[in-house]
Design an enzyme around this catalytic site. Sequence first.
Site: not given
Length: 310
Positions: A80, A169, A226, A276, A278
Amino acid sequence: MRRPRVLVTHHQVQPVALELLRKYCDVIVPPVDIPSRAQILDLCTGVDGLLWTNYKMKLDREVLDACGTQLRAISVTMNGVDCVDTEELTRRNIPLGHTPFIPNDAVADLAIGLMVAANDGLLSLCNDRHTRQSIQGSTVGIVGFGGIGQVIAQRLQGFNIGTILYCGRNAKTCGNIFNAQHVSFAVLLARSDIVFISCPLNDGTVGLFDRDAFSKMKSSAILINIARGAIVDEPALIDALKGGQIRAAGLDTVTVEPFTSDSELFRLSNCVIVPHLGTATKRTRDEMAVRAVENLMHGLRNEPMPSQFQ
């Protein structure tokens, strides 16, 4: 020829990646465990490249100005890029690298683990066995059907679930592989027994799971996050868990990290939290860090990055 100067914003970058970077660059690393923003701003003056490791610290105009006009490339050690002012980078023509796809398997595996733990109350000291429900035949909603969402769908096939719903979307052709149905967010909330959050954090998803969203969910539903903590309105989640609007939650991320032990979420028997984790496998973190370094080195040579953010 002068070697590029690169600031790595945290010393705990995987050793294999730091070793690679030091072969070609002069590397600056903060001397403290958790550098402050002020320390980062001091250290970044005059660097040619940034290896950014902290998604909680904004990489914005202030940082870019502190670096100087010679800054040529930036790479983040994550998928990200919500911590980055990407529009400002575009204006300055500075390429940005990230690490898509690499963490998908590890994050999806943890998502499935949180689902089982939250559903079965495995980590609860006061487990009410009557609250456990069968995962078999469940309707599962996935908010964000990108790479991680699709691997979650793949992992779910072994549980003999009933239906997969997803929202976003547009409908995706890959949804046909899992017989997944593209629906609206409201429909997903109303129909799902298990809801996974695997969408990016952006202006459209901040606080997406608010009081209104929880009011639309089944009282028997469980929520798994997550993605990013800020996608969930934390006080609203606490009230939903305490008031029985939803049955349980499994969280890999919360709004304030590192987690604080005084959070009410820690005191709820129907909430499972991990810090955290992941991407926390050695293989995944090694591969992500090496890709981030490869991105940076390509950018410093004015070459297209292997994983350049578009």
